[in-house]
Design an enzyme around this catalytic site. Structure first.
Site, PDB file in Angstrom:
ATOM      1  N   LYS A  70      34.932  30.892  46.717  1.00 47.58           N
ATOM      2  CA  LYS A  70      36.163  30.226  47.176  1.00 47.58           C
ATOM      3  C   LYS A  70      36.699  30.790  48.495  1.00 47.58           C
ATOM      4  O   LYS A  70      37.245  30.040  49.305  1.00 47.58           O
ATOM      5  CB  LYS A  70      37.230  30.297  46.085  1.00 47.58           C
ATOM      6  CG  LYS A  70      36.881  29.386  44.916  1.00 47.58           C
ATOM      7  CD  LYS A  70      37.941  29.385  43.840  1.00 47.58           C
ATOM      8  CE  LYS A  70      37.479  28.463  42.710  1.00 47.58           C
ATOM      9  NZ  LYS A  70      38.483  28.329  41.658  1.00 47.58           N
ATOM     10  N   ASP A 107      43.612  24.092  43.205  1.00 44.22           N
ATOM     11  CA  ASP A 107      43.726  24.925  41.998  1.00 44.22           C
ATOM     12  C   ASP A 107      45.188  25.175  41.624  1.00 44.22           C
ATOM     13  O   ASP A 107      45.536  25.196  40.441  1.00 44.22           O
ATOM     14  CB  ASP A 107      43.055  26.284  42.221  1.00 44.22           C
ATOM     15  CG  ASP A 107      41.560  26.241  41.973  1.00 44.22           C
ATOM     16  OD1 ASP A 107      41.088  25.317  41.291  1.00 44.22           O
ATOM     17  OD2 ASP A 107      40.864  27.139  42.470  1.00 44.22           O
TER      18      ASP A 107
HETATM   19  P1  ATR Z   1      36.662  33.673  42.380  1.00 47.62           P
HETATM   20  O1  ATR Z   1      36.653  33.513  43.862  1.00 47.62           O
HETATM   21  O2  ATR Z   1      36.256  32.431  41.675  1.00 47.62           O
HETATM   22  O3  ATR Z   1      37.951  34.216  41.867  1.00 47.62           O
HETATM   23  P2  ATR Z   1      35.438  36.261  42.539  1.00 47.62           P
HETATM   24  O4  ATR Z   1      35.930  36.399  43.924  1.00 47.62           O
HETATM   25  O5  ATR Z   1      34.011  36.662  42.233  1.00 47.62           O
HETATM   26  O6  ATR Z   1      35.522  34.753  42.058  1.00 47.62           O
HETATM   27  O7  ATR Z   1      36.439  37.019  41.578  1.00 47.62           O
HETATM   28  C1  ATR Z   1      36.110  37.391  40.275  1.00 47.62           C
HETATM   29  C2  ATR Z   1      37.225  38.263  39.697  1.00 47.62           C
HETATM   30  O8  ATR Z   1      36.823  38.728  38.392  1.00 47.62           O
HETATM   31  C3  ATR Z   1      37.508  39.531  40.514  1.00 47.62           C
HETATM   32  O9  ATR Z   1      38.874  39.825  40.412  1.00 47.62           O
HETATM   33  C4  ATR Z   1      36.659  40.576  39.792  1.00 47.62           C
HETATM   34  O10 ATR Z   1      37.094  41.908  39.964  1.00 47.62           O
HETATM   35  P3  ATR Z   1      36.582  42.797  41.223  1.00 47.62           P
HETATM   36  O11 ATR Z   1      37.375  42.331  42.421  1.00 47.62           O
HETATM   37  O12 ATR Z   1      36.882  44.191  40.825  1.00 47.62           O
HETATM   38  O13 ATR Z   1      35.111  42.505  41.365  1.00 47.62           O
HETATM   39  C5  ATR Z   1      36.856  40.139  38.376  1.00 47.62           C
HETATM   40  N1  ATR Z   1      35.786  40.656  37.520  1.00 47.62           N
HETATM   41  C6  ATR Z   1      34.527  40.200  37.430  1.00 47.62           C
HETATM   42  N2  ATR Z   1      33.821  40.910  36.534  1.00 47.62           N
HETATM   43  C7  ATR Z   1      34.665  41.868  36.036  1.00 47.62           C
HETATM   44  C8  ATR Z   1      34.547  42.918  35.079  1.00 47.62           C
HETATM   45  N3  ATR Z   1      33.405  43.151  34.428  1.00 47.62           N
HETATM   46  N4  ATR Z   1      35.650  43.681  34.821  1.00 47.62           N
HETATM   47  C9  ATR Z   1      36.802  43.457  35.462  1.00 47.62           C
HETATM   48  N5  ATR Z   1      36.980  42.469  36.395  1.00 47.62           N
HETATM   49  C10 ATR Z   1      35.937  41.687  36.666  1.00 47.62           C
END
Ligand code: ATR
Length: 281
Positions: A70, A107
């Site tokens: 995004k 969104d």
């Molecule tokens: P989008 O743009 O759709 O929001 P993204 O930028 O990949 O997708 O964001 C995913 C979110 O899920 C992030 O806040 C990520 O945390 P990080 O910034 O620390 O990566 C969070 N996330 C994904 N896997 C996670 C996990 N195992 N534990 C905690 N947070 C997680």
């Protein structure tokens, strides 16, 4: 029927195979008798800019964008709506025939309408909102909540740096933390905007007892519909709002942008998608 005039749109994500958007948009297209089709694209994790650039010029009319692209979607665009710019993220790209790429973010609209539908008693102005996650989905939520008058948004993310950057973009009404173990006795709303729980894994862990009985809890994850996160909120006796409602609501303006008319009212979107989710699809 696919013809030489078929207007093609789609959704791009990684992963994208779980997406219900193709089903939803194609059901609307069929009901409305529009010569269009909506497909799922899975560009490589590091290949989104090249993918978007290749579509410049209107090879297809546009795409919805989902995890994790995004923010890159906004960067790929030549111009963007106010909401997309405020969010720093886009869930919709339109490829205009003149070669320009437009970014929008629907969104926020989807989120607020989902809250209004499933938690009509909620007044977002009545207390702080807690947003879990700091990616594009979280940014869209924060922008919408601030616009709707939320007095304070608390962003909690595993990577504190990312939460702090987000808070910096939005200013003093947003605060950043890396763990949710703060007391939130006056939170009006909690939103999971992380990908935790997607596909059935464990959701984010919260100090549920510290939330007030009036808090509304929403999960942007819709597969499964009843995530661990929502189940825990329900067990705590809180009102829940599911990601399916937001999916449907954000898709309505996207459909209109792709095909030039609003979705036909005859489709029972929720039933259609619930049937698929219940069948494990
Ligand atoms: P989008 O743009 O759709 O929001 P993204 O930028 O990949 O997708 O964001 C995913 C979110 O899920 C992030 O806040 C990520 O945390 P990080 O910034 O620390 O990566 C969070 N996330 C994904 N896997 C996670 C996990 N195992 N534990 C905690 N947070 C997680």
């Amino acid at each position: 029927m696919i013809t030489a005039h078929t207007r093609v749109a789609g959704v791009a994500g990684a992963p994208v195979r779980h997406s219900l958007s193709p089903l939803l948009h194609n059901a609307w297209l069929a009901e409305a008798g529009i010569d269009g089709v909506y497909v799922a694209f899975a560009p490589p994790q590091d290949g989104f800019p090249a993918f978007a650039e290749g579509l410049r010029g209107g090879a297809i009319v546009g795409i919805n964008v989902t995890i994790p692209f995004k923010q890159q979607a906004l960067a790929a665009a030549d111009f963007a709506s106010d909401l997309a710019r405020a969010a720093g993220a886009a869930n919709l790209l339109l490829f205009h025939e003149n070669g320009r790429i437009e970014a929008r973010n629907t969104d926020g609209e989807g989120l607020l309408q989902a809250l209004a539908t499933q938690a009509p008693q909620l007044d977002v102005k009545s207390g702080p909102a807690l947003v879990l996650g700091a990616g594009g989905a979280a940014r869209g939520a924060v922008a919408a909540l601030l616009e709707a008058g939320s007095p304070q948004v608390i962003v909690v993310n595993r990577t504190l740096d990312r939460a702090e950057q987000l808070a910096q973009t939005f200013g003093s009404r947003v605060r950043a933390f890396d763990r949710p173990d703060w007391a939130a006795p006056d939170a009006a709303l909690v939103i999971n905007a992380t990908s935790l729980g997607l596909g059935g894994g464990a959701g984010p862990v919260l100090p549920w007892k510290s939330l007030p009985d009036t808090a509304v809890v929403m999960d942007m994850v819709y597969k499964p519909l009843r995530t661990d996160f929502l189940a825990a909120a329900e067990e705590r006796g809180l009102t829940i709002v599911d990601g399916l409602e937001m999916l449907i609501r954000q898709a309505i303006p996207a459909f209109e942008a792709f095909y030039g008319s609003p979705p036909p009212p005859q489709v029972d979107e929720r039933r259609l998608l619930l049937d698929v989710l219940e069948a494990g699809g």
